[in-house]
Design a protein around this motif. Structure first.
Motif, mmCIF file in Angstrom:
data_model
loop_
_atom_site.group_PDB
_atom_site.id
_atom_site.type_symbol
_atom_site.label_atom_id
_atom_site.label_comp_id
_atom_site.label_asym_id
_atom_site.label_seq_id
_atom_site.Cartn_x
_atom_site.Cartn_y
_atom_site.Cartn_z
ATOM 1 N N LYS A 184 6.186 16.326 0.459
ATOM 2 C CA LYS A 184 6.901 17.072 -0.590
ATOM 3 C C LYS A 184 8.091 17.827 -0.005
ATOM 4 O O LYS A 184 9.111 18.033 -0.674
ATOM 5 N N GLU A 204 6.309 7.244 -3.094
ATOM 6 C CA GLU A 204 6.858 8.549 -2.686
ATOM 7 C C GLU A 204 7.679 8.420 -1.399
ATOM 8 O O GLU A 204 8.789 8.941 -1.300
ATOM 9 N N GLY A 255 -3.594 1.934 0.707
ATOM 10 C CA GLY A 255 -4.802 2.685 0.368
ATOM 11 C C GLY A 255 -5.422 3.366 1.578
ATOM 12 O O GLY A 255 -4.911 3.261 2.700
ATOM 13 N N LEU A 299 -7.942 13.091 -4.106
ATOM 14 C CA LEU A 299 -6.827 14.045 -4.144
ATOM 15 C C LEU A 299 -7.276 15.403 -3.622
ATOM 16 O O LEU A 299 -8.425 15.815 -3.819
ATOM 17 N N GLU A 351 4.449 -5.106 -3.815
ATOM 18 C CA GLU A 351 3.201 -4.677 -4.459
ATOM 19 C C GLU A 351 2.444 -5.909 -4.936
ATOM 20 O O GLU A 351 2.989 -6.789 -5.592
ATOM 21 N N PHE A 352 1.177 -5.898 -4.590
ATOM 22 C CA PHE A 352 0.244 -6.971 -4.883
ATOM 23 C C PHE A 352 -0.001 -7.134 -6.396
ATOM 24 O O PHE A 352 -0.101 -8.229 -6.921
ATOM 25 N N MET A 353 -0.050 -5.999 -7.110
ATOM 26 C CA MET A 353 -0.376 -6.009 -8.538
ATOM 27 C C MET A 353 0.904 -6.234 -9.375
ATOM 28 O O MET A 353 2.008 -6.072 -8.863
ATOM 29 N N ILE A 406 4.809 -1.770 2.191
ATOM 30 C CA ILE A 406 3.758 -2.631 1.622
ATOM 31 C C ILE A 406 2.826 -1.740 0.812
ATOM 32 O O ILE A 406 2.142 -0.875 1.355
ATOM 33 N N GLY A 407 2.827 -1.946 -0.509
ATOM 34 C CA GLY A 407 2.006 -1.139 -1.418
ATOM 35 C C GLY A 407 2.881 -0.259 -2.294
ATOM 36 O O GLY A 407 3.632 0.571 -1.801
ATOM 37 N N GLY A 408 2.771 -0.467 -3.600
ATOM 38 C CA GLY A 408 3.556 0.331 -4.557
ATOM 39 C C GLY A 408 2.684 1.371 -5.236
ATOM 40 O O GLY A 408 2.768 1.573 -6.445
ATOM 41 N N GLY A 409 1.834 2.035 -4.440
ATOM 42 C CA GLY A 409 0.977 3.109 -4.963
ATOM 43 C C GLY A 409 1.623 4.459 -4.702
ATOM 44 O O GLY A 409 2.853 4.567 -4.577
ATOM 45 N N TYR A 410 0.789 5.480 -4.616
ATOM 46 C CA TYR A 410 1.272 6.853 -4.422
ATOM 47 C C TYR A 410 2.178 6.958 -3.188
ATOM 48 O O TYR A 410 3.304 7.432 -3.269
ATOM 49 N N ILE A 411 1.623 6.544 -2.035
ATOM 50 C CA ILE A 411 2.349 6.759 -0.783
ATOM 51 C C ILE A 411 3.596 5.879 -0.719
ATOM 52 O O ILE A 411 4.677 6.339 -0.363
ATOM 53 N N GLY A 412 3.422 4.600 -1.097
ATOM 54 C CA GLY A 412 4.553 3.672 -1.022
ATOM 55 C C GLY A 412 5.729 4.142 -1.858
ATOM 56 O O GLY A 412 6.880 4.142 -1.397
ATOM 57 N N VAL A 433 1.937 -9.975 1.041
ATOM 58 C CA VAL A 433 2.441 -10.218 2.397
ATOM 59 C C VAL A 433 1.466 -11.176 3.065
ATOM 60 O O VAL A 433 0.285 -10.871 3.191
ATOM 61 N N PHE A 485 4.848 12.186 -6.982
ATOM 62 C CA PHE A 485 6.156 12.823 -6.792
ATOM 63 C C PHE A 485 7.251 11.777 -6.596
ATOM 64 O O PHE A 485 7.973 11.774 -5.605
HETATM 65 P P1 NAD Z 1 -2.844 3.627 -3.505
HETATM 66 O O1 NAD Z 1 -4.214 3.152 -3.797
HETATM 67 O O2 NAD Z 1 -2.226 4.659 -4.345
HETATM 68 O O3 NAD Z 1 -1.838 2.391 -3.524
HETATM 69 C C1 NAD Z 1 -2.002 1.267 -2.717
HETATM 70 C C2 NAD Z 1 -1.247 0.129 -3.370
HETATM 71 O O4 NAD Z 1 -1.200 -0.925 -2.452
HETATM 72 C C3 NAD Z 1 -1.917 -0.394 -4.624
HETATM 73 O O5 NAD Z 1 -0.966 -0.420 -5.666
HETATM 74 C C4 NAD Z 1 -2.389 -1.789 -4.230
HETATM 75 O O6 NAD Z 1 -2.356 -2.711 -5.300
HETATM 76 C C5 NAD Z 1 -1.382 -2.157 -3.156
HETATM 77 N N1 NAD Z 1 -1.869 -3.135 -2.194
HETATM 78 C C6 NAD Z 1 -3.091 -3.221 -1.636
HETATM 79 N N2 NAD Z 1 -3.130 -4.244 -0.752
HETATM 80 C C7 NAD Z 1 -1.889 -4.798 -0.746
HETATM 81 C C8 NAD Z 1 -1.295 -5.867 -0.029
HETATM 82 N N3 NAD Z 1 -1.975 -6.562 0.874
HETATM 83 N N4 NAD Z 1 0.000 -6.160 -0.285
HETATM 84 C C9 NAD Z 1 0.707 -5.442 -1.194
HETATM 85 N N5 NAD Z 1 0.194 -4.423 -1.887
HETATM 86 C C10 NAD Z 1 -1.092 -4.092 -1.660
HETATM 87 O O7 NAD Z 1 -2.881 4.036 -1.961
HETATM 88 P P2 NAD Z 1 -1.811 4.792 -1.075
HETATM 89 O O8 NAD Z 1 -0.473 4.756 -1.693
HETATM 90 O O9 NAD Z 1 -1.990 4.251 0.293
HETATM 91 O O10 NAD Z 1 -2.334 6.266 -1.117
HETATM 92 C C11 NAD Z 1 -3.666 6.550 -0.693
HETATM 93 C C12 NAD Z 1 -4.221 7.697 -1.459
HETATM 94 O O11 NAD Z 1 -3.612 8.892 -1.016
HETATM 95 C C13 NAD Z 1 -3.959 7.657 -2.945
HETATM 96 O O12 NAD Z 1 -4.904 6.889 -3.638
HETATM 97 C C14 NAD Z 1 -4.044 9.093 -3.304
HETATM 98 O O13 NAD Z 1 -5.387 9.405 -3.518
HETATM 99 C C15 NAD Z 1 -3.557 9.803 -2.070
HETATM 100 N N6 NAD Z 1 -2.172 10.274 -2.243
HETATM 101 C C16 NAD Z 1 -1.895 11.111 -3.263
HETATM 102 C C17 NAD Z 1 -0.610 11.566 -3.447
HETATM 103 C C18 NAD Z 1 -0.326 12.505 -4.574
HETATM 104 O O14 NAD Z 1 -1.268 13.088 -5.120
HETATM 105 N N7 NAD Z 1 0.924 12.657 -5.005
HETATM 106 C C19 NAD Z 1 0.401 11.142 -2.612
HETATM 107 C C20 NAD Z 1 0.097 10.275 -1.584
HETATM 108 C C21 NAD Z 1 -1.201 9.848 -1.411
#
Ligand code: NAD
Length: 475
Positions: A57, A189, A272, A320, A205-207, A181-187, A239, A352
């Motif tokens: 942040k 942000e 993740g 979290l 992103e896989f999904m 690699i990964g379009g989740g929270y960390i990717g 990937v 964020f």
């Molecule tokens: P995440 O679960 O949020 O996202 C991981 C993403 O990676 C998913 O969208 C998944 O489909 C994708 N993925 C998985 N395997 C893959 C592959 N082989 N190729 C491409 N995409 C792939 O996990 P994260 O971003 O690593 O974050 C981990 C955890 O940390 C979060 O679940 C959250 O709990 C925590 N976090 C929270 C915050 C916040 O609160 N703002 C910020 C950062 C992290």
């Protein structure tokens, strides 16, 4: 027992000094318990404070300031020569983290909590051995396990040389081409951080969507913005090959059966996290983590051993910090004999990104999946006075309520400061408020929090700032 290990009695041993663990330790001490807190790192604060939420942040704020400076040209304010000094930025971030970790250390010390730095393992259900320079054997009445989680490896490829969030948050360099690699929270942000610092960022992103746990309409706003700022966001893409080559990486991705190979200077793995339960000596207790490594707990955070509690990322539910700290307080209160339970209606989620996403209660996807009849109100940021005053138009608030009772079911916001706006929804949901409670509450004007009020008014059919329903026009 290790040689030179001392033996101590402890009413409560907390294993792990992150937001869950230190909150548990402080609460237990404040309720009169004698507490030992075991932490492997030299500082308290855990992943969140040292190499997660707080540094990220801090960096996000820096790139927001830079973006605001650029945006200011529209208002007739121009700054020439905006330059980035990565070393100063890194030191600034480290200063923020150091101040906060020292603050936690002070809070813990002033309560007389005994902090032991070392690695804790159960040797039986009443004993923990701490290895390291401060080797100790702890005979315990209660334990709270708060060991958190660690980064998962990208499956099926060689992970050598990849950045995790830890290296990315160190900001040792700003790579020209960064693959995330990964379009989740960390990717999303950290992609935002590096795009803001000048990298050409690609996300794989896989999904079929980024931020898969958020409703699609929220994620779409961030996706659209990210596609403008990032080089590319590749969805439904995997990937399949990764090799180090000439100081960089050759990465092969597969989409709909087609493969392509691209080159990047750095690759950040953000697929993740997994719970830290595999090296705790739990086999010497009746606690058996499941296949994912999660420990089952009841509403009071008790494990299969009634005097041992588990909290945070090692238990089920969203991983979290704010969930962990609430659970930590519950566990401490239960140990102190209070009637406490983790009976919260909702754990808010906050991302964020640009713009921010926050939601609490039921998502619309969940409401549909559960067959719940709901009314919905949505209001765009572009129609909100304060949003316009800030020059921000991207985003909306969405309010869901039970179709028959009007009970509030869920609130979601995508837009600037969504992370702050969601607190109102969380308390409303905890208090079991109705749509009318929200609508009849005076929200200060002109503020961004009016976005939630406006969406609630739309859901209630009493919106002042929306066009009247068609049939009433001209009446
Ligand atoms: P995440 O679960 O949020 O996202 C991981 C993403 O990676 C998913 O969208 C998944 O489909 C994708 N993925 C998985 N395997 C893959 C592959 N082989 N190729 C491409 N995409 C792939 O996990 P994260 O971003 O690593 O974050 C981990 C955890 O940390 C979060 O679940 C959250 O709990 C925590 N976090 C929270 C915050 C916040 O609160 N703002 C910020 C950062 C992290």
């Amino acid at each position: 027992m290790e040689q030179n290990s001392s033996i101590r009695q402890a009413e409560v041993v907390v294993v792990g000094g992150g937001p869950g663990g230190y909150s548990a330790a402080i609460r237990a001490a404040d309720l009169g318990k004698q507490v030992v807190l075991v932490e492997e790192r030299s500082q308290l604060g855990g992943v969140c404070l040292i190499e997660g939420c707080i540094p990220s942040k801090t960096l996000i704020h820096a790139v927001e300031v830079a973006a605001a400076a650029e945006h200011a040209a529209k208002m007739g304010l121009s700054f020439s020569d905006l330059k980035l000094d990565v070393d100063v930025l890194r030191r600034w971030k480290e200063g923020v983290v150091d101040d906060l970790t020292q603050g936690i250390a002070g809070l813990v010390q002033r309560r007389g909590i005994d902090v032991i730095h070392g690695r804790a393992r159960f040797t039986d259900n009443r004993t923990i051995a701490v290895a390291g320079a401060e080797a100790t054997t702890l005979n315990l009445e209660h334990a709270i396990i708060a060991t958190g989680s660690r980064v998962k490896e990208v499956p099926g490829v060689d992970n050598a040389g990849l950045w995790t969030s830890v290296e990315a948050l160190n900001v040792s360099e700003v790579p020209e081409r960064l693959l995330v690699i990964g379009g989740g929270y960390i990717g999303m942000e950290l992609g935002r951080v590096y795009a803001g610092l000048g990298s050409r960022v690609t996300v794989v992103e896989f999904m079929p969507s980024i931020l898969i746990t958020a409703d699609k309409d929220l994620a779409e706003v961030v996706l659209k913005n990210s596609r403008r700022r990032f080089e590319e966001v590749m969805l439904s893409t995997k990937v399949v090959g990764l090799e180090q080559s000439g100081g960089g990486f050759k990465v092969t991705v597969e989409r709909e059966g087609e493969t392509s190979t691209l080159e990047y200077d750095r690759v950040l793995a953000a697929v993740g996290r997994r719970p830290n339960t595999d090296d705790l000596g739990l086999e010497h207790t009746r606690i058996t983590p499941d296949r994912q490594g999660l420990i089952e707990t009841d509403a009071q955070c008790r494990t299969a051993e009634p005097h041992i509690f588990a909290i945070g990322d090692i238990t089920s539910g969203i991983a979290l910090a704010h969930k962990a700290s609430r659970e930590g307080k519950v566990a401490a209160e239960v140990i102190a004999g209070r009637d406490a339970a983790f009976d919260n209606v909702t754990v808010p989620a906050v991302v964020f990104t640009d713009p921010e996403i926050a939601y609490a209660g039921l998502t619309e996807t969940e409401a549909k999946e559960q067959g719940i009849a709901y009314t919905k109100g949505k209001f765009p940021l572009a129609a909100l006075g304060r949003g316009r005053a800030l020059g921000k138009k991207e985003g909306f608030a969405k309010v869901l309520a039970d179709a028959s009772s009007g009970a509030l079911l869920g609130v979601a916001v995508v837009g600037p400061h969504a992370s702050e706006m969601i607190a109102e929804a969380v308390i409303a949901l905890e208090m079991k408020a109705t749509l009318n409670d929200l609508v009849d509450t005076i929200h200060p004007h002109p503020t961004l929090c009016e976005l939630v009020l406006e969406a609630a008014e739309v859901a209630a059919g009493s919106s002042v700032h929306s066009n009247p329903p068609r049939k009433r026009r001209g009446q």
